[in-house]
Design a protein around this motif. Structure first.
Motif, PDB file in Angstrom:
ATOM      1  N   LEU B 305       0.839  -1.196   0.000  1.00 52.63           N
ATOM      2  CA  LEU B 305       0.000   0.000   0.000  1.00 52.63           C
ATOM      3  C   LEU B 305       0.876   1.249   0.000  1.00 52.63           C
ATOM      4  O   LEU B 305       0.654   2.190  -0.761  1.00 52.63           O
ATOM      5  N   LYS B 307       4.004   1.652  -0.925  1.00 49.31           N
ATOM      6  CA  LYS B 307       4.831   1.882  -2.112  1.00 49.31           C
ATOM      7  C   LYS B 307       3.982   2.288  -3.310  1.00 49.31           C
ATOM      8  O   LYS B 307       4.521   2.728  -4.315  1.00 49.31           O
ATOM      9  N   SER B 308       2.653   2.128  -3.233  1.00 51.33           N
ATOM     10  CA  SER B 308       1.843   2.563  -4.358  1.00 51.33           C
ATOM     11  C   SER B 308       1.154   3.898  -4.093  1.00 51.33           C
ATOM     12  O   SER B 308       0.300   4.317  -4.848  1.00 51.33           O
ATOM     13  N   ASN B 309       1.522   4.559  -3.006  1.00 55.09           N
ATOM     14  CA  ASN B 309       1.054   5.926  -2.805  1.00 55.09           C
ATOM     15  C   ASN B 309       1.705   6.808  -3.867  1.00 55.09           C
ATOM     16  O   ASN B 309       2.898   6.676  -4.144  1.00 55.09           O
ATOM     17  N   LEU B 313       6.082   6.515  -5.010  1.00 54.94           N
ATOM     18  CA  LEU B 313       6.251   5.452  -5.996  1.00 54.94           C
ATOM     19  C   LEU B 313       7.723   5.117  -6.196  1.00 54.94           C
ATOM     20  O   LEU B 313       8.596   5.968  -6.054  1.00 54.94           O
ATOM     21  N   GLY B 314       7.976   3.865  -6.563  1.00 56.81           N
ATOM     22  CA  GLY B 314       9.325   3.472  -6.942  1.00 56.81           C
ATOM     23  C   GLY B 314      10.234   3.099  -5.779  1.00 56.81           C
ATOM     24  O   GLY B 314      11.443   3.086  -5.912  1.00 56.81           O
ATOM     25  N   ALA B 316       9.897   0.169  -3.958  1.00 56.68           N
ATOM     26  CA  ALA B 316       9.547  -1.206  -3.606  1.00 56.68           C
ATOM     27  C   ALA B 316      10.718  -1.945  -2.957  1.00 56.68           C
ATOM     28  O   ALA B 316      10.541  -2.680  -1.993  1.00 56.68           O
TER      29      ALA B 316
END
Lengths: 343, 350
Positions: B305, B307-309, B313-314, B316
């Motif tokens: 969750l 890392k996809s804000n 991003l980016g 991971a």
């Protein structure tokens, strides 16, 4: 002694089950249930950039999240009375049908099979998505029609592959596909130069572009080669609730069309324009048709904003997601957003 | 003198013959090739200070990400003001377990009793609410604490059930024996992911209309039953390793079935299979991220969750590395604890 332990364990299990157990009230009284509960249960994603995501303080934001907030504003008069349930793509419809959530706003594609077969109702489209292409600026390509003899990186196992094949075959273009099981790997390979093109749905491209080493070096081509209309979903057996959800979205879209914004809505109270008067709930009693107060639509725009405001704040060109309006602009501005009249 | 020692040690351990030397050199070469780069990325070039992604300007890791999201990764969406409730529960757990190292053996049974029967209730009330505490819905639970809750629930549920199943499978009563056999083979024969899926999605369909059991509870029970089948087989291995004489001796002392098993047989059998049981518990701990599939966000889910804000991003790699370290750390502790138990109990046989 052992026997006692078994029994107490059984009792414990029973008690725990009982405490956890709740009873769902009647399914076609969603509006009444939401009001009684004092909060809206909204099903969202487990993290899709710009559409539904939490920040480090636990606050949910996004285009889909704003729809839930608008719905809460319409029904409860407070956009913050929303409880979010993250759902996977696999269990979203089941959870909606079971009544655990009142609305599903989780970038879900509207298709006939889903609308007709699942006892759920798509209430509209809050984002027109579709498959697109990401290429390097330096390659000087400005149209997908010019993509010939290219290597394309993509995530396998989705409709992306099929759409790509159809498009290239139809336009008599040659390509070589390099597939990956994860989007992150596909982007990394594209960034490392193994492909000239990366393809997926446009909303995904934009988010994935930020994962490249230098996002400014890449552009999204204007063509959209598939239809992925994303929209909120509610249960199909509650007509009143379907209408409330549908017209909440329509109000957001219409408010943008008539330039009613969060900021200017109060100054528009003295307007003579009947359309805006109706939007503000100053004329007629549209709320009654939905069993809501007449200021329901005012609350949506005042507390959450119109569609354009929500778009720019979450996925617009000033955000990292950086999606141009394109199809998602109002019909007056070259897009295809067209809300039936709120009257 | 010191240098002499090092030389000797190297000679004996790394360069005792030409092919050992070759293998050592190849390994050292690759280690030197990779490790400094990793250190550069993870430590020397990394960014530790800041509050947002734009603070990470260097080429190294962006640990700001973990720092900013730390609370969410540990506690999920649990309300900030109530975090003490989770902390207190875990404090009680750790305190009780540590206490067991210091008190006399005869009191240990009470600690076990407390951990299995009383602590779950205390922790449940603390974390879920009731008795004057505000109710926190399970949808707000998440992060590492959810991982722990699931693991703990799994262990205290699967262990006793597994033992009973193991005994049942060796029982002389027809129904009990075949019920246990079928139960174990059924649960062992399906993948965990199916169990989680069925518990979360299919189970509610079979419930009468209007009745709704909490999703987290359904999934937790599913995982616990699944693991109990594995525990049962591990314990059965221990039971089979005992010589017949043990049973006969117990019977000749006039012990009944339960007394014989719980005083004579099981203590020896379980002792023999501590490594196997630990294995199962570590597997249980590491299986918990599968619940992402049904929308429950434990540690890995929260990292996904985060890392996809759109503003983070980016990142991971940093997130997954953090999860990896956490999982390794706690698995290692479990493993050390079981080794400790093995040593302690390894004495009396023969």
């Amino acid at each position: 002694m052992k026997k006692i332990r078994i029994n107490s364990f059984a009792v414990l299990a029973f008690v725990v089950t009982f405490i956890f157990t709740t009873f769902n009230a009647n399914a076609n009284q969603t509006r009444e249930n939401v009001i009684k509960r004092g909060s809206l249960n909204c099903g969202v994603s487990q993290g899709v950039p710009g559409f539904s995501n939490a920040d480090a303080s636990g606050k949910w934001t996004g285009l889909d999240v704003d729809f839930c907030r608008a719905l809460a504003a319409a029904v409860l008069g407070d956009p913050n009375k929303v409880k979010y349930t993250p759902l996977s793509a696999k269990d979203r419809f089941e959870v909606l049908k079971a009544g655990d959530i009142d609305v599903l706003a989780r970038n879900t594609t509207w298709t006939l099979a889903r609308d007709g077969g699942l006892a759920v109702e798509f209430i509209g489209v809050n984002f027109y998505d579709g498959q697109g292409f990401l290429v390097r600026k330096a390659a000087n390509i400005n149209s997908a029609k010019k993509l010939n003899n290219v290597k394309v990186c993509l995530e396998t196992g989705t409709t992306t592959e099929l759409n790509l094949r159809d498009y290239f075959n139809a336009n008599k273009l040659k390509y070589e596909q390099i597939g990956f099981t994860k989007a992150d790997d596909a982007v990394a390979a594209y960034d490392a130069g193994r492909c000239e093109v990366y393809t997926t749905d446009k909303s995904g491209i934009a988010a994935n572009r930020t994962k490249t080493k230098n996002p400014a070096d890449h552009i999204i081509l204007p063509e959209t080669i598939s239809k992925e209309p994303l929209g909120p979903v509610v249960r199909g057996n509650d007509e009143n609730w379907v209408n409330i959800a549908r017209w909440t979205l329509n109000v957001m879209i219409e408010a943008e069309e008539y330039n009613v914004t969060k900021k200017n809505i109060d100054s528009l109270k003295s307007t003579t324009d009947p359309v805006i008067k109706r939007l503000l709930g100053l004329e007629g009693d549209l709320g009654k048709n939905l069993n809501l107060d007449n200021n329901w639509s005012y609350n949506i725009v005042k507390l959450v904003g119109n569609y354009g405001e929500s778009y720019e704040a979450n996925v617009g060109t000033k955000t990292p997601v950086n999606l141009p309006r394109a199809l998602n602009a109002s019909w007056r501005k070259g897009g295809i957003l067209y809300a039936p009249p709120v009257r | 003198m010191q240098i002499e020692n090092i030389k000797n040690w190297l000679k004996i351990n790394l360069f005792s013959s030409w092919y050992y030397s070759l293998i050592s050199i190849i390994i050292i070469y690759y280690f030197l090739l990779i490790f400094p780069k990793f250190l550069d990325w993870a430590v020397f070039n990394a960014t530790f200070i800041g509050n947002e992604k734009s603070d990470c300007k260097s080429s190294g890791a962006c640990w700001v990400f973990i720092k900013v999201w730390f609370n969410k990764l540990i506690y999920g969406f649990y309300p900030e003001k109530d975090l003490w409730r989770i902390n207190l529960s875990f404090f009680i757990l750790i305190f009780t377990i540590s206490l067991s190292f210091f008190i006399k053996d005869k009191f240990k049974i009470y600690i076990l009793f407390f951990l299995i029967l009383i602590f779950p209730i205390i922790a449940f009330v603390l974390i879920k609410g009731g008795f004057g505490l505000e109710y926190i819905e399970t949808r707000e639970w998440g992060g590492l604490s959810l991982t722990f809750i699931l693991t703990f629930f799994g262990i205290i549920f699967a262990f006793p059930l597994g033992i009973l199943l193991a005994l049942g499978r060796r029982s002389e009563l027809f129904f009990i024996r075949y019920f246990s056999l079928l139960f174990i083979e059924f649960w062992r024969g399906i993948p965990l992911i199916t169990v989680i899926f069925a518990a979360a999605i299919m189970f509610p369909i079979f419930l009468p209309q209007g009745l709704n059991v909490d999703k987290l509870l359904r999934v937790a029970v599913g995982i616990a039953i699944f693991e109990s089948a594995y525990i049962a087989e591990v314990v059965r291995g221990g039971l089979q390793s005992l010589p017949k004489g043990q049973y006969e001796a117990a019977k000749s002392l006039g012990m009944g079935y339960w007394k014989m098993n719980f005083l004579v047989i099981l203590p020896q059998a379980i002792k023999a299979v501590i490594p196997g049981i630990t294995n199962t518990f570590i597997a249980l701990f590491k299986d918990t991220p599968l619940i992402i599939l049904v929308g429950l966000l434990e540690l890995l889910g929260m990292v996904n969750l985060a890392k996809s804000n759109s503003y983070w991003l980016g990142l991971a790699v940093e997130g997954y590395l953090f999860v990896g370290i956490i999982f390794w750390f706690f698995s290692f502790i479990l493993s050390r604890y079981s080794q400790n138990l093995e040593k302690k109990f390894s004495s009396e046989r023969y």
